[in-house]
Write a protein that holds these residues in place. Structure first.
Motif, PDB file in Angstrom:
ATOM      1  N   GLN A 157     -13.308   1.959  -4.183  1.00  0.00           N
ATOM      2  CA  GLN A 157     -13.225   1.161  -5.545  1.00  0.00           C
ATOM      3  C   GLN A 157     -12.019   1.394  -6.293  1.00  0.00           C
ATOM      4  OE1 GLN A 157     -15.580  -1.112  -6.201  1.00  0.00           O
ATOM      5  NE2 GLN A 157     -16.148  -0.723  -4.129  1.00  0.00           N
ATOM      6  N   ALA A 158     -10.981   2.355  -5.916  1.00  0.00           N
ATOM      7  CA  ALA A 158      -9.745   2.508  -6.529  1.00  0.00           C
ATOM      8  C   ALA A 158      -8.861   1.259  -6.297  1.00  0.00           C
ATOM      9  CB  ALA A 158      -9.000   3.805  -6.326  1.00  0.00           C
ATOM     10  N   PRO A 159      -8.139   0.291  -7.243  1.00  0.00           N
ATOM     11  CA  PRO A 159      -7.435  -0.433  -7.123  1.00  0.00           C
ATOM     12  C   PRO A 159      -6.047   0.157  -6.567  1.00  0.00           C
ATOM     13  CG  PRO A 159      -7.731  -0.482  -9.184  1.00  0.00           C
ATOM     14  CD  PRO A 159      -8.710   0.298  -8.605  1.00  0.00           C
ATOM     15  N   HIS A 160      -5.162  -0.372  -5.730  1.00  0.00           N
ATOM     16  CA  HIS A 160      -3.679   0.200  -5.338  1.00  0.00           C
ATOM     17  C   HIS A 160      -2.849  -0.803  -5.555  1.00  0.00           C
ATOM     18  CE1 HIS A 160      -5.870   3.568  -3.886  1.00  0.00           C
ATOM     19  NE2 HIS A 160      -6.844   2.766  -3.200  1.00  0.00           N
ATOM     20  N   PHE A 161      -1.457  -0.107  -5.850  1.00  0.00           N
ATOM     21  CA  PHE A 161      -0.438  -1.003  -5.791  1.00  0.00           C
ATOM     22  C   PHE A 161       0.630  -0.180  -5.332  1.00  0.00           C
ATOM     23  CE2 PHE A 161       3.657  -2.313  -7.992  1.00  0.00           C
ATOM     24  CZ  PHE A 161       3.738  -3.889  -7.564  1.00  0.00           C
ATOM     25  N   GLN A 162       1.045  -0.207  -3.947  1.00  0.00           N
ATOM     26  CA  GLN A 162       1.433   0.767  -3.137  1.00  0.00           C
ATOM     27  C   GLN A 162       2.690   0.342  -2.542  1.00  0.00           C
ATOM     28  OE1 GLN A 162      -1.819   1.456  -0.448  1.00  0.00           O
ATOM     29  NE2 GLN A 162      -2.347   3.398  -1.680  1.00  0.00           N
ATOM     30  N   TYR A 163       3.709   1.309  -2.213  1.00  0.00           N
ATOM     31  CA  TYR A 163       4.989   1.049  -1.407  1.00  0.00           C
ATOM     32  C   TYR A 163       4.648   1.921  -0.273  1.00  0.00           C
ATOM     33  CZ  TYR A 163       9.648   1.495   0.350  1.00  0.00           C
ATOM     34  OH  TYR A 163      10.470   1.418   1.299  1.00  0.00           O
ATOM     35  N   HIS A 164       4.864   1.297   0.784  1.00  0.00           N
ATOM     36  CA  HIS A 164       4.461   1.756   2.212  1.00  0.00           C
ATOM     37  C   HIS A 164       5.933   2.514   2.777  1.00  0.00           C
ATOM     38  CE1 HIS A 164       0.334   0.588   2.623  1.00  0.00           C
ATOM     39  NE2 HIS A 164       0.942  -0.298   1.729  1.00  0.00           N
ATOM     40  N   VAL A 165       5.828   3.706   2.930  1.00  0.00           N
ATOM     41  CA  VAL A 165       6.895   4.602   3.295  1.00  0.00           C
ATOM     42  C   VAL A 165       6.900   4.790   4.812  1.00  0.00           C
ATOM     43  CG1 VAL A 165       8.224   6.843   3.216  1.00  0.00           C
ATOM     44  CG2 VAL A 165       7.186   5.873   1.011  1.00  0.00           C
ATOM     45  N   ALA A 166       5.852   5.123   5.495  1.00  0.00           N
ATOM     46  CA  ALA A 166       5.731   5.440   6.912  1.00  0.00           C
ATOM     47  C   ALA A 166       4.543   5.344   7.552  1.00  0.00           C
ATOM     48  CB  ALA A 166       6.219   6.659   7.053  1.00  0.00           C
ATOM     49  N   GLY A 167       4.580   4.985   9.092  1.00  0.00           N
ATOM     50  CA  GLY A 167       3.460   4.739   9.513  1.00  0.00           C
ATOM     51  C   GLY A 167       2.757   3.327   9.359  1.00  0.00           C
ATOM     52  N   THR A 168       1.530   3.093   9.832  1.00  0.00           N
ATOM     53  CA  THR A 168       0.972   1.828   9.739  1.00  0.00           C
ATOM     54  C   THR A 168      -0.611   2.153   9.479  1.00  0.00           C
ATOM     55  OG1 THR A 168       2.136   0.720  11.605  1.00  0.00           O
ATOM     56  CG2 THR A 168       0.220  -0.206  10.964  1.00  0.00           C
ATOM     57  N   GLU A 204       1.419   7.958  14.062  1.00  0.00           N
ATOM     58  CA  GLU A 204       2.292   8.557  13.068  1.00  0.00           C
ATOM     59  C   GLU A 204       1.422   8.792  11.651  1.00  0.00           C
ATOM     60  OE1 GLU A 204       6.496   7.049  10.824  1.00  0.00           O
ATOM     61  OE2 GLU A 204       5.683   5.908  12.422  1.00  0.00           O
ATOM     62  N   PRO A 205       1.884   9.812  10.825  1.00  0.00           N
ATOM     63  CA  PRO A 205       1.156   9.834   9.654  1.00  0.00           C
ATOM     64  C   PRO A 205       1.354   8.468   8.681  1.00  0.00           C
ATOM     65  CG  PRO A 205       2.219  11.897  10.374  1.00  0.00           C
ATOM     66  CD  PRO A 205       2.546  10.962  11.245  1.00  0.00           C
ATOM     67  N   VAL A 206       0.553   8.184   7.940  1.00  0.00           N
ATOM     68  CA  VAL A 206       1.010   7.172   7.051  1.00  0.00           C
ATOM     69  C   VAL A 206       1.456   7.848   5.602  1.00  0.00           C
ATOM     70  CG1 VAL A 206      -0.087   5.448   5.346  1.00  0.00           C
ATOM     71  CG2 VAL A 206      -0.361   5.366   7.851  1.00  0.00           C
ATOM     72  N   VAL A 207       2.463   7.518   5.058  1.00  0.00           N
ATOM     73  CA  VAL A 207       3.112   7.946   3.774  1.00  0.00           C
ATOM     74  C   VAL A 207       2.746   6.620   2.783  1.00  0.00           C
ATOM     75  CG1 VAL A 207       4.714   9.028   2.465  1.00  0.00           C
ATOM     76  CG2 VAL A 207       4.119   9.568   4.816  1.00  0.00           C
ATOM     77  N   VAL A 208       2.409   6.673   1.651  1.00  0.00           N
ATOM     78  CA  VAL A 208       2.385   5.619   0.661  1.00  0.00           C
ATOM     79  C   VAL A 208       2.486   6.219  -0.556  1.00  0.00           C
ATOM     80  CG1 VAL A 208       1.063   4.070   1.972  1.00  0.00           C
ATOM     81  CG2 VAL A 208      -0.105   5.407   0.223  1.00  0.00           C
ATOM     82  N   VAL A 209       3.342   5.578  -1.522  1.00  0.00           N
ATOM     83  CA  VAL A 209       3.625   5.917  -2.989  1.00  0.00           C
ATOM     84  C   VAL A 209       2.698   4.933  -3.749  1.00  0.00           C
ATOM     85  CG1 VAL A 209       5.003   6.063  -4.869  1.00  0.00           C
ATOM     86  CG2 VAL A 209       5.758   6.933  -2.698  1.00  0.00           C
ATOM     87  N   ASP A 210       1.690   5.324  -4.579  1.00  0.00           N
ATOM     88  CA  ASP A 210       0.629   4.565  -5.096  1.00  0.00           C
ATOM     89  C   ASP A 210       0.912   4.578  -6.649  1.00  0.00           C
ATOM     90  OD1 ASP A 210      -1.493   3.333  -6.080  1.00  0.00           O
ATOM     91  OD2 ASP A 210      -2.887   4.306  -4.701  1.00  0.00           O
ATOM     92  N   PHE A 211       1.591   3.419  -7.192  1.00  0.00           N
ATOM     93  CA  PHE A 211       1.880   3.388  -8.548  1.00  0.00           C
ATOM     94  C   PHE A 211       0.648   3.159  -9.504  1.00  0.00           C
ATOM     95  CE2 PHE A 211       5.490   2.522  -6.233  1.00  0.00           C
ATOM     96  CZ  PHE A 211       6.838   3.483  -6.818  1.00  0.00           C
ATOM     97  N   TYR A 212      -0.494   2.676  -8.984  1.00  0.00           N
ATOM     98  CA  TYR A 212      -1.526   2.213  -9.822  1.00  0.00           C
ATOM     99  C   TYR A 212      -2.932   2.820  -8.865  1.00  0.00           C
ATOM    100  CZ  TYR A 212      -4.948  -0.172 -12.843  1.00  0.00           C
ATOM    101  OH  TYR A 212      -6.045  -0.558 -13.399  1.00  0.00           O
ATOM    102  N   GLY A 213      -3.753   3.403  -9.710  1.00  0.00           N
ATOM    103  CA  GLY A 213      -5.040   3.570  -8.796  1.00  0.00           C
ATOM    104  C   GLY A 213      -5.098   5.189  -8.267  1.00  0.00           C
ATOM    105  N   ALA A 214      -3.953   5.851  -8.026  1.00  0.00           N
ATOM    106  CA  ALA A 214      -3.865   7.204  -7.296  1.00  0.00           C
ATOM    107  C   ALA A 214      -4.769   7.997  -8.469  1.00  0.00           C
ATOM    108  CB  ALA A 214      -2.541   7.456  -7.397  1.00  0.00           C
ATOM    109  N   SER A 215      -4.502   8.007  -9.780  1.00  0.00           N
ATOM    110  CA  SER A 215      -5.227   9.217 -10.487  1.00  0.00           C
ATOM    111  C   SER A 215      -6.801   9.307 -10.215  1.00  0.00           C
ATOM    112  CB  SER A 215      -5.128   8.852 -11.989  1.00  0.00           C
ATOM    113  OG  SER A 215      -5.572   7.171 -12.419  1.00  0.00           O
ATOM    114  N   ASN A 216      -7.381   7.904  -9.706  1.00  0.00           N
ATOM    115  CA  ASN A 216      -8.928   7.960  -9.357  1.00  0.00           C
ATOM    116  C   ASN A 216      -9.168   8.242  -7.960  1.00  0.00           C
ATOM    117  OD1 ASN A 216      -9.555   7.657 -12.156  1.00  0.00           O
ATOM    118  ND2 ASN A 216      -9.160   5.316 -11.770  1.00  0.00           N
ATOM    119  N   TYR A 217      -8.401   8.482  -7.152  1.00  0.00           N
ATOM    120  CA  TYR A 217      -8.364   8.249  -5.508  1.00  0.00           C
ATOM    121  C   TYR A 217      -8.999   9.994  -5.357  1.00  0.00           C
ATOM    122  CZ  TYR A 217      -7.506   7.443  -0.851  1.00  0.00           C
ATOM    123  OH  TYR A 217      -7.844   7.201   0.421  1.00  0.00           O
TER     124      TYR A 217
END
Length: 122
Positions: free
Chosen positions: A62-73, A106-119
């Protein structure tokens, strides 16, 4: 005319303000300005419905996300049935109501600019 002064900040995920661990993954949170930015590192085999659902207590994330995908799928399935793979270099904006899992070895790495605080917060 009023001028707003904003404080310059430089932060590093090597020294996060908070770390949340869960099966097959970790979330590191940084407070920057008025926002909390998160970096998620998800190991192969991670799936939201297996590894985070027990913490969240909801059927879908239920956490909305706005993410940049750094690595992995990352394979994402929305509540309406829409599904896609998110890969390095892409940006995703996900509303509430989704499941997701790591594709491949491969591990997935994402940077989440919105929603991470509730994840992964019970």
């Amino acid at each position: 005319m009023t001028t707003m002064h904003q404080q310059t900040e430089q932060r590093d995920f090597a020294a996060p303000d908070e770390v949340r661990t869960f099966d097959n993954g970790v979330l590191e949170l940084l407070a920057v300005g008025d926002a909390e930015i998160g970096r998620l590192v998800l190991k192969p085999g991670w799936r939201w419905s297996n590894d985070v659902k027990p913490i969240a207590g909801t059927e879908l994330c239920q956490a909305p996300h706005f993410q940049y995908h750094v690595a992995g799928t990352l394979h994402v399935v929305m509540a309406d049935g829409t599904e896609f793979d998110a890969t390095p270099g892409q940006i995703t904006s996900l509303p509430s109501g989704h499941d997701a899992w790591v594709v491949g070895d491969e591990p997935v790495v994402v940077v989440d600019f919105y929603g991470a605080s509730n994840y992964a917060k019970g």
